[in-house]
Write a protein that holds these residues in place. Structure first.
Motif, short mmCIF file in Angstrom:
data_model
loop_
_atom_site.label_atom_id
_atom_site.label_comp_id
_atom_site.label_asym_id
_atom_site.label_seq_id
_atom_site.Cartn_x
_atom_site.Cartn_y
_atom_site.Cartn_z
N TYR A 158 2.69 -13.00 -1.42
CA TYR A 158 1.46 -12.53 -0.78
C TYR A 158 0.67 -13.77 -0.37
O TYR A 158 0.32 -14.60 -1.20
CB TYR A 158 0.66 -11.69 -1.77
CG TYR A 158 -0.52 -10.93 -1.20
CD1 TYR A 158 -0.55 -10.50 0.13
CD2 TYR A 158 -1.61 -10.63 -2.00
CE1 TYR A 158 -1.63 -9.79 0.62
CE2 TYR A 158 -2.69 -9.91 -1.52
CZ TYR A 158 -2.71 -9.50 -0.20
OH TYR A 158 -3.78 -8.79 0.29
N SER A 159 0.40 -13.93 0.92
CA SER A 159 -0.18 -15.17 1.43
C SER A 159 -1.69 -15.05 1.62
O SER A 159 -2.24 -13.97 1.78
CB SER A 159 0.46 -15.54 2.77
OG SER A 159 0.04 -14.63 3.79
N ILE A 160 -2.34 -16.20 1.63
CA ILE A 160 -3.79 -16.25 1.83
C ILE A 160 -4.15 -15.74 3.23
O ILE A 160 -5.18 -15.11 3.42
CB ILE A 160 -4.33 -17.69 1.60
CG1 ILE A 160 -5.85 -17.73 1.72
CG2 ILE A 160 -3.70 -18.68 2.57
CD1 ILE A 160 -6.57 -16.94 0.66
N GLN A 161 -3.26 -15.99 4.19
CA GLN A 161 -3.55 -15.54 5.56
C GLN A 161 -3.67 -14.03 5.63
O GLN A 161 -4.54 -13.50 6.33
CB GLN A 161 -2.45 -16.01 6.53
CG GLN A 161 -2.37 -17.51 6.69
CD GLN A 161 -1.37 -18.13 5.71
OE1 GLN A 161 -1.10 -17.57 4.65
NE2 GLN A 161 -0.84 -19.28 6.08
N THR A 162 -2.80 -13.33 4.91
CA THR A 162 -2.84 -11.86 4.90
C THR A 162 -3.95 -11.35 4.00
O THR A 162 -4.70 -10.45 4.37
CB THR A 162 -1.49 -11.30 4.43
OG1 THR A 162 -0.45 -11.77 5.29
CG2 THR A 162 -1.51 -9.78 4.46
N ALA A 163 -4.07 -11.96 2.82
CA ALA A 163 -5.03 -11.46 1.83
C ALA A 163 -6.47 -11.50 2.33
O ALA A 163 -7.24 -10.56 2.09
CB ALA A 163 -4.90 -12.26 0.53
N GLN A 164 -6.84 -12.57 3.00
CA GLN A 164 -8.25 -12.68 3.39
C GLN A 164 -8.61 -11.75 4.54
O GLN A 164 -9.79 -11.56 4.83
CB GLN A 164 -8.57 -14.13 3.74
CG GLN A 164 -7.85 -14.69 4.94
CD GLN A 164 -8.15 -16.17 5.15
OE1 GLN A 164 -8.85 -16.78 4.33
NE2 GLN A 164 -7.63 -16.75 6.21
N LYS A 165 -7.61 -11.13 5.16
CA LYS A 165 -7.88 -10.14 6.20
C LYS A 165 -8.09 -8.74 5.64
O LYS A 165 -8.51 -7.84 6.38
CB LYS A 165 -6.71 -10.08 7.19
CG LYS A 165 -6.50 -11.35 8.00
CD LYS A 165 -5.25 -11.20 8.86
CE LYS A 165 -4.94 -12.49 9.62
NZ LYS A 165 -3.69 -12.35 10.41
N GLN A 166 -7.76 -8.53 4.35
CA GLN A 166 -7.82 -7.18 3.80
C GLN A 166 -8.36 -7.19 2.37
O GLN A 166 -7.73 -6.70 1.44
CB GLN A 166 -6.43 -6.53 3.86
CG GLN A 166 -5.30 -7.37 3.27
CD GLN A 166 -3.94 -6.81 3.64
OE1 GLN A 166 -3.73 -6.20 4.69
NE2 GLN A 166 -2.97 -7.00 2.76
N LEU A 167 -9.54 -7.74 2.22
CA LEU A 167 -10.17 -7.77 0.90
C LEU A 167 -10.41 -6.37 0.36
O LEU A 167 -10.46 -6.18 -0.86
CB LEU A 167 -11.50 -8.53 0.98
CG LEU A 167 -11.40 -10.02 1.36
CD1 LEU A 167 -12.78 -10.64 1.36
CD2 LEU A 167 -10.48 -10.76 0.40
N TRP A 168 -10.54 -5.39 1.24
CA TRP A 168 -10.74 -4.01 0.81
C TRP A 168 -9.57 -3.52 -0.05
O TRP A 168 -9.73 -2.68 -0.93
CB TRP A 168 -10.89 -3.09 2.03
CG TRP A 168 -9.71 -3.11 2.96
CD1 TRP A 168 -9.56 -3.88 4.07
CD2 TRP A 168 -8.50 -2.34 2.83
NE1 TRP A 168 -8.33 -3.64 4.66
CE2 TRP A 168 -7.67 -2.70 3.91
CE3 TRP A 168 -8.06 -1.40 1.93
CZ2 TRP A 168 -6.41 -2.13 4.10
CZ3 TRP A 168 -6.80 -0.84 2.10
CH2 TRP A 168 -6.00 -1.20 3.19
N LEU A 169 -8.37 -4.07 0.20
CA LEU A 169 -7.18 -3.61 -0.51
C LEU A 169 -7.25 -3.91 -2.00
O LEU A 169 -6.71 -3.17 -2.82
CB LEU A 169 -5.94 -4.26 0.10
CG LEU A 169 -4.58 -3.92 -0.51
CD1 LEU A 169 -4.26 -2.45 -0.32
CD2 LEU A 169 -3.48 -4.79 0.08
#
Length: 550
Positions: free
Chosen positions: A402-413
Motif C-alpha cells: 500500500y503506497s503513500i501515493q494511493t493512501a493520501q488520496k483516500q484518507l476516508w478509507l
C-alpha cells in the motif's frame, strides 16, 4: 524522488506510479529489473515488486535502531520528515516515549530469540547466502509432515478442505492442520505425471526444490504474466531445467496482472486442483499466513450476461442463487481482509460502498432492500505496529504494497480499517498475504459465506462498472473459492465460527476455521495502516532495525 502532499515531503523509492490503478499491483518496473540484472547482489533472484525489493534490501543491509551513525539515506529521510502534528498518520511506528520503545524492543527481541527467529542476513548479501538461508528454512520447518499425518489431514476431519500454511517461528501446535508446499506436492498422493503452476511471482529454482526428488524432472508448465525484461529474466531462471515450459497470460489492459495462484497436478491416479494465495517464493511459504468452485477474474470489458461471469458481479450472482436468507440478515456486516489496496476513488460512494458492497450483501433477497440498512463494512489490514512486531519485522511489509501515493488520496478509507490479529491460532506475528471476504453475524459467531481468493481490495482485481453500469471492466487475473453452507448440506444457511467464541462441543463439520480473530478490532486513534514506501525510524522492529525503503 521527493513527493509533497497533505502529509509533507517523502522520499519515494518506488517508480512513483501516477496512474491510480497501478498502485494496487505488485508489478516490477523495467528500470528495477535492469538494475537487478546488472547487480543481483542487491535484490532477489526473480522478478518482483518494488516493495519486495525494498524488503530484500533491508534484510541484506539492516539499519540498526541503536546505530547513531546512520547512512546517508537514513539521514536524508530524517531531514525530510515533517512535523507529525496534523498529519493523517505518523511516520513513527509508535507514540511511546523513546525509553519505552527501547524496553519494548528488548522484550520483543528476547521473545523472538526464544522462538528461534531467523538470523539476520549478513551485510554482503549474495546468491550463495540467499540459497543457504532458504535451505535452512526448508530444513527447519518447511519439510513435509510425516506421511500418515499429511494423509490424515487432507482426507480426515476437514470437510471444507481449507488449510493455512505452516509458519516458522511459532509454536508447533499452532501449525497443527497447516500445510507446506512440500506437503501438497508429496508423493503420498500419487505418481505425478506432470503439473502446471499458475502464479504472479515465481522463483523457479526454489520451486523445483519443493517437488520430491523423483518428480523434479516431470513436465512442468508455468503460467505467468511477465513481459519484456521480466519475462526474459523468468525464462533465464529455467534454462537449467529442460522439463519446464511457459505460457504467458494475455494482458491487454494497462496495469493488469496475472495474479491467479493455482496448481494443476496430474497423477496416474487422477487430477488434483489446488487454489491458494501464495507466490512461488520462499518468503510466502516461510512466515506468512496464507490460504489453500470457484470464483475468478479475467481481464476484459464485459457486457450483457457476460458481466456476471467474472469479478464481483460473479460473486453477486452466486450469492443470489445459492446463499440462503437468514432472519435479520440485513444487519449482518461484511468483512474484507487483504494484503494490498488499490485506488477506491475520492469517497466511499465511488466503488466500495456502492457496486462492490451490493455484491457482498447479495442474497436471495433484494439487494436494494438490504442496502438501505447501511450494512457495516470492516476492512482488516495490518497497522504499522502489526508489521513492526511481526516475526520478520519491518521487511514483512514488503508483501503489503500500500503506497503513500494511493493512501493520501483516500484518507476516508482508513475509518474502515481494523487490525490484523490472530492470537487464537498463534499467528498474530505472521503477517497476512491471504485474502478473505465473508458475511458474519453481528455477534461474529456465524458466517453466511466465506471466500478465500487471490483478489486484493482493488477495482483492478474485482472489476468496476463503466458506461452507466452496462459494462464491467477487469484488469487482472484472480481466482478464489467460495464456501457456501448449502454446498455442505447445512440447511440453516450459515456456518458456525471455529474459535474462542465457541465451545469445544461444536460439530467441526459445521464450524468454519476463520484464519484471524473475531470480532475484528478497529484501529485506535494512534494506529496507522502500513505504508511501505515511507520510512519508520522512531521505533525498532523485533530485530532491532529501522525501515528506510530507499
Amino acid at each position: 524522488m521527493l513527493q509533497e502532499g497533505a502529509h509533507g515531503k517523502w522520499t519515494v523509492s518506488s517508480s512513483d506510479e501516477s496512474t491510480e490503478e497501478n498502485s494496487d499491483n505488485e508489478k516490477p518496473s523495467t528500470s528495477s529489473l535492469l538494475h537487478a540484472a546488472c547487480g543481483r547482489a542487491s535484490g532477489p533472484q526473480y522478478p518482483c515488486s518494488e516493495a519486495r525489493k525494498a524488503a530484500h534490501k533491508r534484510k541484506a543491509s539492516p539499519l540498526k535502531f541503536s546505530d547513531k551513525s546512520f547512512p546517508a539515506e537514513t539521514r536524508l529521510a530524517e531531514k525530510q520528515r515533517p512535523s507529525q502534528e496534523g498529519l493523517g498518520w505518523c511516520l513513527s511506528s509508535s507514540d511511546e516515549e523513546p525509553e519505552d520503545q527501547e524496553k519494548q524492543a528488548h522484550k520483543e527481541t528476547v521473545k523472538e530469540e526464544k522462538n528461534d527467529a531467523p538470523k539476520e542476513h549478513p551485510l554482503n548479501f549474495h546468491k550463495d547466502n540467499e540459497l543457504s538461508e532458504n535451505q535452512k528454512a526448508e530444513e527447519c520447518c518447511e519439510a513435509p509432515s510425516e506421511a500418515q499425518d499429511t494423509w490424515d489431514l487432507l482426507n480426515g476431519g476437514n470437510p471444507f478442505r481449507f488449510f493455512l500454511t505452516k509458519v516458522r517461528g511459532i509454536k508447533q501446535n499452532y501449525n497443527s492442520g497447516a500445510l507446506h508446499i512440500k506437503d501438497i506436492l508429496s508423493p503420498l498422493f500419487g505418481t505425478l505425471l506432470s503439473s502446471a503452476q499458475f502464479n504472479y511471482c515465481i522463483d523457479v529454482e526454489w520451486l523445483v526444490r519443493q517437488y520430491p526428488q523423483e518428480f523434479r524432472k516431470k513436465p512442468l508448465l508455468i503460467v505467468h504474466g511477465e513481459k519484456r525484461e521480466s519475462k526474459a529474466e523468468l525464462l533465464a531462471q529455467a534454462r537449467p531445467y529442460e522439463n519446464i515450459s511457459f505460457c504467458q497470460a494475455k494482458l491487454d489492459i494497462a496495469f493488469g496482472t496475472h495474479h491467479t495462484k493455482m496448481m494443476l497436478l496430474l497423477y496416474e491416479e487422477g487430477l488434483r486442483v489446488v487454489i491458494h494465495t501464495s507466490n512461488l517464493i520462499a518468503e510466502d511459504w516461510h512466515q506468512k499466513t496464507q490460504g489453500v468452485y470457484l470464483l475468478g477474474s479475467t481481464p476484459g470489458r464485459y457486457q450483457g450476461i457476460d458481466k456476471e461471469k467474472w469479478g464481483h458481479l460473479r460473486l453477486r450472482k452466486l450469492l443470489k442463487e445459492h446463499a440462503s436468507s437468514v432472519p435479520a440478515q440485513e444487519s449482518w456486516p461484511v468483512v474484507g481482509q487483504f494484503s494490498s489496496i488499490g485506488s477506491m476513488g475520492v469517497d466511499e460512494s465511488k466503488w466500495l460502498c456502492s457496486e462492490f458492497q451490493e455484491s457482498l450483501v447479495a442474497t436471495g433477497s433484494s439487494v436494494t432492500t438490504l442496502l438501505k440498512y447501511g450494512v457495516p463494512i470492516h476492512l482488516v489490514y495490518p497497522t504499522v505496529d502489526n508489521v513492526r512486531q511481526s516475526l520478520e519485522g519491518y521487511p514483512a511489509g514488503g508483501s503489503l504494497p500500500y503506497s503513500i501515493q494511493t493512501a493520501q488520496k483516500q484518507l476516508w478509507l482508513h475509518s474502515y480499517f481494523h487490525k490484523w490479529s490472530a492470537e487464537v491460532s498463534g499467528r498474530s506475528h505472521a503477517m497476512p498475504h491471504i485474502k478473505t471476504y465473508m458475511r458474519p453475524s453481528p455477534d461474529f459467531q456465524k458466517i453466511a459465506w466465506f471466500l478465500v481468493t487471490s483478489a486484493n481490495l482493488s477495482k483492478a482485481a474485482w472489476g468496476a462498472l463503466e458506461k452507466n453500469g452496462t459494462q464491467l471492466m477487469i484488469r487482472s487475473y484472480e481466482l478464489g473459492v467460495l464456501f457456501l453452507p448449502s454446498a455442505f448440506g447445512l440447511d440453516k444457511g450459515y456456518f458456525h465460527v471455529k474459535g474462542k467464541l465457541l465451545s469445544e462441543s461444536n460439530d467441526p463439520a459445521t464450524s468454519f476455521p476463520v484464519p484471524y480473530d473475531l470480532p475484528p478490532e478497529q484501529y485506535g486513534s494512534k494506529d496507522r495502516p502500513w505504508i511501505w514506501n515511507i520510512p519508520y525510524t522512531n521505533a525498532p522492529d523485533t530485530h532491532g532495525n529501522m525501515w528506510v525503503p530507499s
